[in-house]
Design an enzyme around this catalytic site. Structure first.
Site, mmCIF file in Angstrom:
data_model
loop_
_atom_site.group_PDB
_atom_site.id
_atom_site.type_symbol
_atom_site.label_atom_id
_atom_site.label_comp_id
_atom_site.label_asym_id
_atom_site.label_seq_id
_atom_site.Cartn_x
_atom_site.Cartn_y
_atom_site.Cartn_z
ATOM 1 N N ARG A 121 30.215 46.958 75.021
ATOM 2 C CA ARG A 121 29.581 46.193 74.098
ATOM 3 C C ARG A 121 28.485 47.284 73.118
ATOM 4 N NH1 ARG A 121 28.249 40.732 76.965
ATOM 5 N NH2 ARG A 121 30.210 39.441 76.433
ATOM 6 N N LEU A 156 32.985 49.752 71.096
ATOM 7 C CA LEU A 156 33.186 48.810 70.058
ATOM 8 C C LEU A 156 32.269 49.416 68.856
ATOM 9 C CD1 LEU A 156 34.130 45.858 71.902
ATOM 10 C CD2 LEU A 156 35.887 47.000 70.370
ATOM 11 N N VAL A 179 37.335 41.295 70.563
ATOM 12 C CA VAL A 179 37.286 41.756 72.329
ATOM 13 C C VAL A 179 35.948 41.908 72.590
ATOM 14 C CG1 VAL A 179 39.584 42.737 72.062
ATOM 15 C CG2 VAL A 179 37.657 44.309 71.659
ATOM 16 N N GLU A 180 35.882 42.016 74.000
ATOM 17 C CA GLU A 180 34.421 42.134 74.605
ATOM 18 C C GLU A 180 33.439 40.817 74.401
ATOM 19 O OE1 GLU A 180 33.992 43.828 77.018
ATOM 20 O OE2 GLU A 180 34.966 45.974 76.824
ATOM 21 N N GLY A 181 34.207 39.788 74.087
ATOM 22 C CA GLY A 181 33.500 38.626 73.847
ATOM 23 C C GLY A 181 33.673 38.340 72.146
#
Length: 751
Positions: free
Chosen positions: A304, A308, A426-428
């Protein structure tokens, strides 16, 4: 009935996964933002991030070599990442950026990790994702923090040199961001392992969207554990657990592949049906059964906060460099398109937002470099930096227009345009991150008393009422102070305060202090009036999160301008746009929050406390937009600093654009002479630019040396404004037309 008991009946219980998410990570400078008094002194005291000699050598050596090896257009038109590139990544430890040196890794800083990933992403999204995943949330990081000594010795050295390729499987068809609903299950049982009966788990799973799964040799897996025979105790459901399973283990299925937006990184599925694994496969061993979600959310910082966001910054810097150069070289009606106000508006926006992106990248990695895992800050970085990357890339596509939509080696925007939605998911997923996580987690972690109060509300302790009343009084006192601070800073500007030594920063620091002061009572009132229902009011929660986020971004912009830029005079229009934009967005979010608060009386009180009686928010002037767009087309230190992640390789699109850009700057005096001469005595007929300047040379108005320079520039310009083209396969076209005729003939006859 006590106040605590009444609240306990009203407030919804907090699930285990929610509690673990709220408890995960550290609190950093975002706490001061939430509490209404941004700690600018702490911001300025953070040790500055810079690359070590070893990290710089890696960028100058292996990374540069990798960039020269990659033909991204060929990669995107192929099916696989070439094996020699995967081998190069393995041998040169690209998969070991975060693994400790004692296990054979590089142990680079978060800032270096970010810089490396972003530099690769500017060249190839597929290669960047391939590098980023092993250095993000996955087996490597989980093993480093939670693995047993034996597991670390077994896996980390092989992961460091690419003998083992990891993937991590969390997402299921039935459960994406809601990890609590994972259907994948492990049943505690006994089975055979290495010739003897041992205690273990019978695991069944069905996972998708798993990056590197098609080429992985070791699978990290998240699943729920159940103990129906009570072999481990009285509890039947033991919680989410993480295990590490070799691909060669009987029953493991790895291989089917997805096609994410045509990007050629490896992404696919993994499945297993009643696969028996011994307890030793659980990361950290049997004692870590049920700790999987806590482990995962604690390790989200890299994905996060580093990987990203790095891709968002790469999109921004690619867009800024290519669009500024193109806007200067490409002419319409004899004028660079960057001089037209329609272009200037978008070009200035690209430049200002790229300043924000780089400022946030540096500050966030500096926080991670302190050894912290600030969960709220990394959520802010992930959401806003990937969204900004998408925004900037779209504006660049608008400006470059036809050049941007023709695929080929000369197009350096299309790859980022296709890849950016992947980072959004991605990653939430970004919608979840903005709507639920930023403010929801921020309130619980940053409020000095709220978490303790909620814990006491749900407590069954006999002394809970007395302790709750003490905390309640502290909370009331905190809220009263927040309200008074907001009133004073809203109505009395001279009380807003500023610590900066730079006059141009002072007024913006005061705006930061005022906006933060307004946020605090709004958060208090919304929690008081809506309580647990604020969790469902996602649009309201998102706006409070936006205020927090843009305040963090504005602090990053101030720090970057004060401490990172080498020439503030050149950087000033970039800073002005960036800081005005972040504050404008935060102030607009606050106005929208107050306007949409459902309780009329509370909305009126909010207006009084924050002096918010109008929707008017300061906007960015056209004058600044013109000034900034002009600045992007100059050769300056700030442009180098905001595009430093773009490594030009001979013959690539960036090289072609840069050569034309530099060549035009070199002949600007000659071009002015030519323009003036043609106005005074036009060349008739004006067949071409080359014809005209040759005529001027023949007339003695242009020296032979100047003529050579101008013609050299013109050749570079023509290459830069062209797009890729291909031979046309007429035979293939005939075949396709015949197929269409055969398909449509029956319909035509029937008609």
């Amino acid at each position: 009935m006590s106040i605590r008991t009444s609240l306990k009946k009203v407030l919804p219980p907090i699930s285990l996964t929610e509690q673990e998410a709220l408890d995960a990570g550290d609190v950093w400078i975002e706490s001061s933002i939430y509490q209404g008094k941004p700690d600018m002194a702490a911001l300025r005291a953070i040790p500055g991030a810079k690359l070590s000699a070893e990290e710089q050598a890696f960028l100058d050596g292996p990374v540069t070599t990798l960039l020269n090896m990659v033909d991204d257009f060929a990669l995107q038109n192929g099916k696989h990442i070439p094996q020699h590139i995967l081998d190069y990544l393995s041998v040169n430890k690209f998969f070991a950026l975060i693994i400790p040196k004692k296990f054979g890794g590089l142990e680079f800083s978060p800032y270096a990790n970010s810089t490396i990933v972003a530099t690769i992403a500017a060249k190839s999204g597929a290669i960047a994702v391939t590098v980023m995943v092993p250095n993000s949330l996955g087996p490597g990081e989980l093993l480093m923090h939670y693995g047993t000594a034996a597991q670390q010795e077994q896996w980390l050295p092989n992961l460091a040199v690419g003998k083992d390729i990891p993937c991590f499987a969390l997402t299921s068809p039935e459960a994406g961001s809601d990890a609590g609903s994972i259907p994948d299950a492990g049943i505690v049982t006994k089975g055979m392992w290495n010739g003897e009966e041992v205690l273990g788990l019978s695991v069944s799973w069905d996972k998708r969207y798993i990056t590197l799964a098609p080429i992985a040799t070791v699978l990290g897996l998240a699943f729920k554990v159940f103990d129906p025979d009570q072999l481990l105790g009285e509890k039947l459901e033991l919680g989410i657990t993480c295990a590490l399973i070799p691909k060669s283990h009987p029953g493991v299925q790895l291989g089917n592949r997805h096609d994410p937006m045509g990007m050629r990184f490896y992404n696919g599925t993994t499945r297993g049906d009643k696969v028996f694994i011994p307890m030793d496969f659980i990361i950290g061993g049997q004692k870590n059964i049920g700790r999987g979600w806590q482990m995962l959310v604690s390790c989200l910082g890299a994905g996060r906060g580093i990987s990203l966001p790095a891709m968002g910054v790469a999109s921004g810097q690619s867009a800024l460099k290519s669009t500024a150069e193109y806007s200067f070289v490409r002419e319409q009606f004899g004028v660079p398109i960057g001089r037209f106000e329609g272009i200037q508006e978008k070009l200035a926006d690209i430049a200002g937002k790229t300043f924000v992106l780089e400022a946030m990248r540096v500050l966030t990695t500096e926080g991670l470099g302190l050894g912290l895992k600030p969960s709220v800050v990394t959520a802010i970085a992930k959401y806003h930096m990937t969204e900004l990357g998408r925004d900037v890339n779209s504006s660049a596509m608008d400006i470059q227009a036809g050049k941007a939509i023709q695929r080929g080696p000369q197009n350096n925007l299309a790859d980022g345009y296709a890849a950016q939605p992947i980072a959004i998911t991605v990653e939430g997923a970004n919608i979840l991150t903005r709507s639920l996580m930023i403010f929801g987690q921020g309130a619980m972690r940053c409020h000095p008393h709220l978490k303790e109060m909620v814990d006491l509300i749900h407590s069954n302790d006999n002394n809970a009422d007395a302790e709750f009343n003490k905390v309640l009084m502290k909370t009331v006192g905190f809220s009263v102070k927040n309200s008074l601070r907001s009133i004073s800073k809203s109505y009395l500007p001279f009380l807003r305060g500023s610590q900066t030594a730079l006059p141009e920063v002072k007024k913006y620091e005061k705006r930061i202090n005022a906006l933060s002061a307004k946020l605090a009572p709004l958060a208090d009132l919304s929690l008081l009036v809506l309580g647990g229902d604020l969790k469902k009011a996602e649009m309201l929660s998102a706006r409070l999160g936006d205020v927090m986020s843009y305040l963090y971004a504005s602090m990053a912009v101030v720090r970057f301008y004060e401490q990172k830029v080498s020439n503030r005079n050149e950087a000033k229009p970039f800073f002005e746009y960036a800081i005005q934009w972040t504050l404008q967005q935060g102030e607009q979010a606050l106005v929208d929050f107050v306007d949409n608060f459902p309780n009329t009386a509370t909305r009126g009180l909010m207006r009084v406390l924050t002096n918010t009686y109008t929707r008017s928010v300061k906007s960015i002037s056209d004058k600044l937009k013109r000034e900034l767009s002009d600045a992007t087309m100059q050769q300056s230190s700030i442009m180098q600093e905001l595009t430093h992640l773009i490594k030009v390789t001979p013959g690539d699109a960036n090289d072609i654009n840069e050569r034309a850009f530099v060549a035009k700057h070199a002949v600007m005096p000659q071009l002015k002479i030519i323009q003036k001469a043609l106005k005074t005595n036009p060349v008739v007929p004006f067949i071409s630019f080359e014809h005209a300047v040759n005529k001027l040379h023949e007339a003695g108005q242009l020296s032979g040396q100047d003529l050579a320079l101008v013609l050299d520039y013109n050749e570079k310009r023509k290459i830069a404004v062209r797009v890729d083209e291909y031979t046309f396969d007429l035979e293939l076209l005939d075949t396709e037309l015949n197929v269409v005729k055969e398909q449509t003939a029956p319909q035509a006859n029937a008609a």
